[in-house]
Design a protein around this motif. Structure first.
Motif, PDB file in Angstrom:
ATOM      1  N   ASP A  67       0.810  -1.217   0.000  1.00 35.21           N
ATOM      2  CA  ASP A  67       0.000   0.000   0.000  1.00 35.21           C
ATOM      3  C   ASP A  67       0.851   1.279   0.000  1.00 35.21           C
ATOM      4  OD1 ASP A  67       1.050  -0.390   2.480  1.00 35.21           O
ATOM      5  OD2 ASP A  67      -0.779   0.128   3.589  1.00 35.21           O
ATOM      6  N   THR A  68       2.124   1.169  -0.335  1.00 32.83           N
ATOM      7  CA  THR A  68       2.970   2.383  -0.374  1.00 32.83           C
ATOM      8  C   THR A  68       2.483   3.294  -1.499  1.00 32.83           C
ATOM      9  OG1 THR A  68       4.849   1.082   0.396  1.00 32.83           O
ATOM     10  CG2 THR A  68       5.355   3.240  -0.535  1.00 32.83           C
ATOM     11  N   TYR A  69       2.302   4.560  -1.173  1.00 36.19           N
ATOM     12  CA  TYR A  69       1.842   5.571  -2.145  1.00 36.19           C
ATOM     13  C   TYR A  69       2.779   5.570  -3.350  1.00 36.19           C
ATOM     14  CZ  TYR A  69       0.922  10.340  -3.873  1.00 36.19           C
ATOM     15  OH  TYR A  69       0.644  11.430  -4.650  1.00 36.19           O
ATOM     16  N   LYS A  70       2.204   5.622  -4.571  1.00 36.02           N
ATOM     17  CA  LYS A  70       2.998   5.363  -5.781  1.00 36.02           C
ATOM     18  C   LYS A  70       4.205   6.298  -5.940  1.00 36.02           C
ATOM     19  CE  LYS A  70       0.017   7.995  -8.838  1.00 36.02           C
ATOM     20  NZ  LYS A  70      -0.790   8.103 -10.019  1.00 36.02           N
ATOM     21  N   SER A  71       4.057   7.584  -5.598  1.00 34.56           N
ATOM     22  CA  SER A  71       5.193   8.511  -5.770  1.00 34.56           C
ATOM     23  C   SER A  71       6.288   8.208  -4.750  1.00 34.56           C
ATOM     24  CB  SER A  71       4.735   9.955  -5.603  1.00 34.56           C
ATOM     25  OG  SER A  71       3.718  10.236  -6.514  1.00 34.56           O
ATOM     26  N   LEU A  72       5.854   7.843  -3.528  1.00 34.56           N
ATOM     27  CA  LEU A  72       6.845   7.487  -2.499  1.00 34.56           C
ATOM     28  C   LEU A  72       7.579   6.213  -2.925  1.00 34.56           C
ATOM     29  CD1 LEU A  72       8.194   7.768   0.271  1.00 34.56           C
ATOM     30  CD2 LEU A  72       6.190   6.669   1.298  1.00 34.56           C
ATOM     31  N   LYS A  73       6.815   5.288  -3.481  1.00 33.16           N
ATOM     32  CA  LYS A  73       7.400   4.032  -3.959  1.00 33.16           C
ATOM     33  C   LYS A  73       8.478   4.323  -5.013  1.00 33.16           C
ATOM     34  CE  LYS A  73       5.918  -0.226  -6.252  1.00 33.16           C
ATOM     35  NZ  LYS A  73       4.771  -0.990  -6.732  1.00 33.16           N
ATOM     36  N   MET A  74       8.169   5.239  -5.928  1.00 34.76           N
ATOM     37  CA  MET A  74       9.122   5.613  -6.982  1.00 34.76           C
ATOM     38  C   MET A  74      10.382   6.233  -6.362  1.00 34.76           C
ATOM     39  SD  MET A  74      10.411   8.127  -9.033  1.00 34.76           S
ATOM     40  CE  MET A  74       9.422   9.592  -8.774  1.00 34.76           C
ATOM     41  N   SER A  75      10.194   7.085  -5.348  1.00 35.94           N
ATOM     42  CA  SER A  75      11.352   7.716  -4.687  1.00 35.94           C
ATOM     43  C   SER A  75      12.231   6.651  -4.028  1.00 35.94           C
ATOM     44  CB  SER A  75      10.892   8.709  -3.610  1.00 35.94           C
ATOM     45  OG  SER A  75      10.134   9.733  -4.175  1.00 35.94           O
ATOM     46  N   ILE A  76      11.585   5.677  -3.394  1.00 38.37           N
ATOM     47  CA  ILE A  76      12.339   4.619  -2.693  1.00 38.37           C
ATOM     48  C   ILE A  76      13.094   3.752  -3.703  1.00 38.37           C
ATOM     49  CG2 ILE A  76      12.141   2.557  -1.236  1.00 38.37           C
ATOM     50  CD1 ILE A  76       9.631   3.891   0.045  1.00 38.37           C
ATOM     51  N   LEU A  77      12.382   3.298  -4.724  1.00 44.34           N
ATOM     52  CA  LEU A  77      13.018   2.386  -5.693  1.00 44.34           C
ATOM     53  C   LEU A  77      14.130   3.088  -6.472  1.00 44.34           C
ATOM     54  CD1 LEU A  77       9.912   0.382  -6.979  1.00 44.34           C
ATOM     55  CD2 LEU A  77      11.587  -0.281  -5.238  1.00 44.34           C
ATOM     56  N   SER A  78      13.919   4.333  -6.880  1.00 47.69           N
ATOM     57  CA  SER A  78      14.973   5.077  -7.605  1.00 47.69           C
ATOM     58  C   SER A  78      16.171   5.316  -6.697  1.00 47.69           C
ATOM     59  CB  SER A  78      14.460   6.428  -8.093  1.00 47.69           C
ATOM     60  OG  SER A  78      13.320   6.273  -8.848  1.00 47.69           O
ATOM     61  N   SER A  79      15.917   5.582  -5.421  1.00 45.93           N
ATOM     62  CA  SER A  79      17.026   5.823  -4.486  1.00 45.93           C
ATOM     63  C   SER A  79      17.843   4.554  -4.273  1.00 45.93           C
ATOM     64  CB  SER A  79      16.497   6.331  -3.145  1.00 45.93           C
ATOM     65  OG  SER A  79      15.892   7.579  -3.323  1.00 45.93           O
TER      66      SER A  79
END
Ligand SMILES: Cc1cc2nc3c(=O)[nH]c(=O)nc-3n(C[C@H](O)[C@H](O)[C@H](O)COP(=O)(O)O)c2cc1C
Length: 197
Positions: free
Chosen positions: A75-87
């Motif tokens: 349920d991680t918010y999609k933009s936060l998920k993108m920030s985490i995965l890109s980082s």
């Protein structure tokens, strides 16, 4: 540009030229933010305007390190998920290397903190659009405002102990052929309206 046109043509810019914007333009943008409505006329929004390249790089590195330590859940918010995965991949720069990052902070114990900061950001984005500058709302420092390292760094930049970051934006000259921000109208497919007459 009239108000309606500034609103309808404002779009998010995510590619910037490295050159700095004029002081006069920046002052107008900050003035627009400071003139935003605020709950109870509290005027407690604190604007931290960052133009120093080393500071911008430091913040990008701190944010990347913080996101890289986070886990993604279903349920991680999609933009936060993108920030985490890109980082985790190591290449993430949350502020898109824009020349200016405007951070808005507000009192921790004040119910309208985020609303006041968001009103200020929208005013500043509309003014930036009117000045033919590109801009984008930036949420990452809000998500990371309780991260120990990010907070310690922001305290050094002027954040007060009783404040927290609620919203940020970047602004600069758009890295486009004509130097103007993209202004194509965005189709509005959500945001339902009910008129009750
Ligand atoms: C509360 C809020 C948070 C946002 N956070 C980010 C962000 O962290 N990074 C980003 O690139 N865009 C961010 N945006 C921009 C939105 O993605 C963008 O406004 C939306 O996709 C509509 O596109 P437009 O701005 O071009 O009209 C944010 C916008 C809002 C209002």
């Amino acid at each position: 540009m009239n108000t309606y046109d500034a609103i309808k043509t404002r779009r998010s810019t995510r590619k910037f030229k490295s050159e700095q914007i004029d002081n006069e333009q920046l002052s107008k943008i900050i003035d627009a933010g400071r003139a935003a409505p605020c709950g109870g006329n509290s005027q407690s929004t604190h604007f931290i305007v960052i133009r120093n390249k080393k500071v911008l790089d430091d913040l990008a590195n701190l944010a990347r390190d913080a996101f890289a330590k986070m886990e993604v859940h279903e349920d991680t918010y999609k933009s936060l998920k993108m920030s985490i995965l890109s980082s985790k991949k190591g290449s993430y720069v949350f502020h898109y290397n824009a020349p200016v990052l405007i951070v808005t902070a507000n009192k921790i114990n004040y119910d309208n903190s985020m609303a006041d900061c968001a009103c200020a950001i929208e005013n500043m984005m509309l003014e930036a659009n009117d000045l033919d500058l590109g801009c984008c709302y930036i949420n990452q420092l809000n998500w990371l405002s309780d991260d120990e390292n990010v907070r310690a760094y922001m305290l050094k930049l002027g954040l007060a102990e009783d404040e927290r970051i609620f919203a940020s934006m970047v602004v600069g000259k758009a890295d486009s052929k004509d130097g103007l921000p993209i202004r194509t109208e965005r189709p509005i497919t959500g945001n339902p309206v009910d008129y009750v007459d």
